[in-house]
Design a protein around this motif. Structure first.
Motif, PDB file in Angstrom:
ATOM      1  N   ASN A 130     -17.263  21.803 -52.087  1.00  0.00           N
ATOM      2  CA  ASN A 130     -17.494  20.664 -51.197  1.00  0.00           C
ATOM      3  C   ASN A 130     -18.951  20.646 -50.742  1.00  0.00           C
ATOM      4  O   ASN A 130     -19.639  21.671 -50.768  1.00  0.00           O
ATOM      5  N   LEU A 131     -19.396  19.480 -50.285  1.00  0.00           N
ATOM      6  CA  LEU A 131     -20.762  19.308 -49.797  1.00  0.00           C
ATOM      7  C   LEU A 131     -20.732  18.495 -48.515  1.00  0.00           C
ATOM      8  O   LEU A 131     -20.078  17.451 -48.454  1.00  0.00           O
ATOM      9  N   VAL A 132     -21.453  18.985 -47.505  1.00  0.00           N
ATOM     10  CA  VAL A 132     -21.654  18.233 -46.264  1.00  0.00           C
ATOM     11  C   VAL A 132     -23.152  18.055 -46.069  1.00  0.00           C
ATOM     12  O   VAL A 132     -23.894  19.042 -45.987  1.00  0.00           O
ATOM     13  N   LEU A 133     -23.602  16.813 -46.031  1.00  0.00           N
ATOM     14  CA  LEU A 133     -25.010  16.480 -45.828  1.00  0.00           C
ATOM     15  C   LEU A 133     -25.148  15.821 -44.460  1.00  0.00           C
ATOM     16  O   LEU A 133     -24.584  14.750 -44.227  1.00  0.00           O
ATOM     17  N   ILE A 134     -25.873  16.465 -43.564  1.00  0.00           N
ATOM     18  CA  ILE A 134     -26.100  15.919 -42.222  1.00  0.00           C
ATOM     19  C   ILE A 134     -27.527  15.404 -42.162  1.00  0.00           C
ATOM     20  O   ILE A 134     -28.479  16.180 -42.283  1.00  0.00           O
ATOM     21  N   SER A 135     -27.690  14.097 -42.009  1.00  0.00           N
ATOM     22  CA  SER A 135     -29.029  13.535 -41.805  1.00  0.00           C
ATOM     23  C   SER A 135     -29.162  13.229 -40.313  1.00  0.00           C
ATOM     24  O   SER A 135     -28.447  12.401 -39.768  1.00  0.00           O
ATOM     25  N   VAL A 136     -30.070  13.958 -39.676  1.00  0.00           N
ATOM     26  CA  VAL A 136     -30.210  13.929 -38.221  1.00  0.00           C
ATOM     27  C   VAL A 136     -31.268  12.905 -37.817  1.00  0.00           C
ATOM     28  O   VAL A 136     -32.396  12.934 -38.314  1.00  0.00           O
ATOM     29  N   ALA A 162     -15.726  13.978 -38.284  1.00  0.00           N
ATOM     30  CA  ALA A 162     -16.090  14.512 -39.601  1.00  0.00           C
ATOM     31  C   ALA A 162     -15.164  15.656 -40.002  1.00  0.00           C
ATOM     32  O   ALA A 162     -14.775  15.773 -41.168  1.00  0.00           O
ATOM     33  N   ILE A 163     -14.816  16.500 -39.042  1.00  0.00           N
ATOM     34  CA  ILE A 163     -13.873  17.592 -39.321  1.00  0.00           C
ATOM     35  C   ILE A 163     -12.543  17.020 -39.796  1.00  0.00           C
ATOM     36  O   ILE A 163     -11.971  17.466 -40.805  1.00  0.00           O
ATOM     37  N   LEU A 164     -12.045  16.009 -39.095  1.00  0.00           N
ATOM     38  CA  LEU A 164     -10.768  15.398 -39.470  1.00  0.00           C
ATOM     39  C   LEU A 164     -10.861  14.749 -40.851  1.00  0.00           C
ATOM     40  O   LEU A 164      -9.929  14.853 -41.664  1.00  0.00           O
ATOM     41  N   ALA A 165     -11.989  14.092 -41.125  1.00  0.00           N
ATOM     42  CA  ALA A 165     -12.161  13.442 -42.424  1.00  0.00           C
ATOM     43  C   ALA A 165     -12.205  14.470 -43.551  1.00  0.00           C
ATOM     44  O   ALA A 165     -11.619  14.260 -44.620  1.00  0.00           O
ATOM     45  N   MET A 166     -12.889  15.585 -43.311  1.00  0.00           N
ATOM     46  CA  MET A 166     -12.944  16.639 -44.329  1.00  0.00           C
ATOM     47  C   MET A 166     -11.564  17.267 -44.527  1.00  0.00           C
ATOM     48  O   MET A 166     -11.181  17.603 -45.656  1.00  0.00           O
ATOM     49  N   ASN A 167     -10.810  17.426 -43.460  1.00  0.00           N
ATOM     50  CA  ASN A 167      -9.451  17.967 -43.584  1.00  0.00           C
ATOM     51  C   ASN A 167      -8.590  17.070 -44.467  1.00  0.00           C
ATOM     52  O   ASN A 167      -7.855  17.550 -45.339  1.00  0.00           O
ATOM     53  N   ARG A 168      -8.684  15.766 -44.236  1.00  0.00           N
ATOM     54  CA  ARG A 168      -7.892  14.827 -45.037  1.00  0.00           C
ATOM     55  C   ARG A 168      -8.355  14.818 -46.497  1.00  0.00           C
ATOM     56  O   ARG A 168      -7.541  14.816 -47.423  1.00  0.00           O
ATOM     57  N   ALA A 169      -9.673  14.820 -46.681  1.00  0.00           N
ATOM     58  CA  ALA A 169     -10.214  14.696 -48.033  1.00  0.00           C
ATOM     59  C   ALA A 169      -9.954  15.926 -48.892  1.00  0.00           C
ATOM     60  O   ALA A 169      -9.820  15.820 -50.112  1.00  0.00           O
ATOM     61  N   THR A 170      -9.883  17.103 -48.250  1.00  0.00           N
ATOM     62  CA  THR A 170      -9.704  18.349 -49.009  1.00  0.00           C
ATOM     63  C   THR A 170      -8.248  18.792 -49.083  1.00  0.00           C
ATOM     64  O   THR A 170      -7.963  19.854 -49.641  1.00  0.00           O
ATOM     65  N   PRO A 191     -10.043  25.752 -43.626  1.00  0.00           N
ATOM     66  CA  PRO A 191      -9.937  26.441 -44.918  1.00  0.00           C
ATOM     67  C   PRO A 191     -11.008  26.046 -45.926  1.00  0.00           C
ATOM     68  O   PRO A 191     -11.321  26.815 -46.830  1.00  0.00           O
ATOM     69  N   TRP A 192     -11.587  24.846 -45.786  1.00  0.00           N
ATOM     70  CA  TRP A 192     -12.587  24.383 -46.739  1.00  0.00           C
ATOM     71  C   TRP A 192     -13.986  24.925 -46.466  1.00  0.00           C
ATOM     72  O   TRP A 192     -14.890  24.788 -47.303  1.00  0.00           O
ATOM     73  N   PHE A 193     -14.180  25.549 -45.311  1.00  0.00           N
ATOM     74  CA  PHE A 193     -15.529  25.973 -44.918  1.00  0.00           C
ATOM     75  C   PHE A 193     -16.154  26.937 -45.920  1.00  0.00           C
ATOM     76  O   PHE A 193     -17.318  26.797 -46.305  1.00  0.00           O
ATOM     77  N   LYS A 194     -15.391  27.924 -46.342  1.00  0.00           N
ATOM     78  CA  LYS A 194     -15.949  28.989 -47.188  1.00  0.00           C
ATOM     79  C   LYS A 194     -16.387  28.476 -48.558  1.00  0.00           C
ATOM     80  O   LYS A 194     -17.150  29.154 -49.266  1.00  0.00           O
ATOM     81  N   ASP A 195     -15.926  27.293 -48.930  1.00  0.00           N
ATOM     82  CA  ASP A 195     -16.275  26.721 -50.233  1.00  0.00           C
ATOM     83  C   ASP A 195     -17.180  25.504 -50.101  1.00  0.00           C
ATOM     84  O   ASP A 195     -17.240  24.660 -50.993  1.00  0.00           O
ATOM     85  N   THR A 196     -17.901  25.407 -48.975  1.00  0.00           N
ATOM     86  CA  THR A 196     -18.687  24.206 -48.693  1.00  0.00           C
ATOM     87  C   THR A 196     -20.161  24.539 -48.502  1.00  0.00           C
ATOM     88  O   THR A 196     -20.505  25.500 -47.818  1.00  0.00           O
ATOM     89  N   LEU A 197     -21.011  23.745 -49.128  1.00  0.00           N
ATOM     90  CA  LEU A 197     -22.452  23.818 -48.915  1.00  0.00           C
ATOM     91  C   LEU A 197     -22.845  22.816 -47.848  1.00  0.00           C
ATOM     92  O   LEU A 197     -22.531  21.628 -47.970  1.00  0.00           O
ATOM     93  N   PHE A 198     -23.513  23.271 -46.796  1.00  0.00           N
ATOM     94  CA  PHE A 198     -23.993  22.409 -45.718  1.00  0.00           C
ATOM     95  C   PHE A 198     -25.506  22.220 -45.864  1.00  0.00           C
ATOM     96  O   PHE A 198     -26.243  23.208 -45.963  1.00  0.00           O
ATOM     97  N   VAL A 199     -25.941  20.975 -45.880  1.00  0.00           N
ATOM     98  CA  VAL A 199     -27.371  20.651 -45.942  1.00  0.00           C
ATOM     99  C   VAL A 199     -27.712  19.846 -44.708  1.00  0.00           C
ATOM    100  O   VAL A 199     -27.067  18.829 -44.424  1.00  0.00           O
TER     101      VAL A 199
END
Length: 225
Positions: A7-13, A148-156, A212-220
């Motif tokens: 998984n990939l999470v891209l945060i543009s601040v 975003a947490i809820l969306a990632m939970n649903r998507a994964t 559960p998806w955290f360990k398999d996710t790249l955060f940028v």
């Protein structure tokens, strides 16, 4: 990760200048969470903004192109079905999501990302009970990250792959945010908004660690401009 992330999470601040970050030499102590994450992960030293507005940052991050004359691609007609990051990942089995704390009709964000294979989640989709604070630009970043947490939970769910592009708003005028989060009362000017944004990102990462998806996710994490 020692393997390709699932998984990939891209945060543009919003408006996050390197001058504010301790890891880039800032001395104001505004970004303890981002500084810690920079020390724990990879920190890029030669990155450059492509413009002075969010729409230019979204264009660069999604398409990987320098700014073209005139309007950004995000706001142009016939900007659907392009080789965006979301579309390329969609072809590899990712569920792509664009999450924005404000109203995504601004700068044509929703239409652009929807036309390039992203699910859209913006302020209109957040339950009213979840919004702890909002101003003209959008909901507080902590609310955005909770969604975003809820969306990632649903998507994964069921082992599916997900890509979430999260666009924040709290570090924007009028620089207001919920009380009691940081030691700079709202409205806290740019310094207060940067420190609150850093707080919200820290809370998001800690909440994501429990999923559960955290360990398999790249955060940028990057600035939008």
């Amino acid at each position: 990760l020692r393997r390709s992330p699932r998984n990939l999470v891209l945060i543009s601040v919003e408006s996050l200048s390197a001058d504010f970050l301790g890891c880039y030499g800032g001395t104001q102590g505004l970004t303890p969470n981002l500084d810690r994450l920079a020390a724990e992960g990879f920190r890029f030293q030669e990155t450059y903004a492509t413009g002075t507005r969010t729409v230019r940052g979204l264009e660069a991050l999604s398409l990987g192109i320098p700014p073209i004359p005139g309007q950004a691609v995000v706001r142009r007609p016939d900007n659907k079905h392009l080789a965006t990051l979301g579309q390329i990942l969609d072809m590899q089995g990712f569920h792509a999501i664009f999450l924005y704390g404000g109203y995504g009709y601004f700068d044509n964000m929703n239409d652009y990302f929807k036309g390039n294979d992203h699910q859209i989640i913006d302020r209109t989709d957040f339950p009213k009970t979840s919004v702890v604070f909002a101003n003209a630009w959008g909901v507080a970043d902590e609310t955005l990250f909770q969604q975003a947490i809820l969306a990632m939970n649903r998507a994964t769910a069921g082992g599916k792959r997900a890509f979430a592009h999260i666009m924040t708003t709290s570090n924007h005028r009028p620089f207001t945010y919920p009380d009691g989060r940081i030691d700079i009362p709202s409205p806290g000017g740019r310094k207060g908004a940067v420190k609150y944004t850093d707080y919200a990102i820290g809370q998001f990462i800690e909440a994501a660690r429990k999923e559960p998806w955290f360990k398999d996710t790249l955060f940028v994490i990057t600035a939008d401009h």
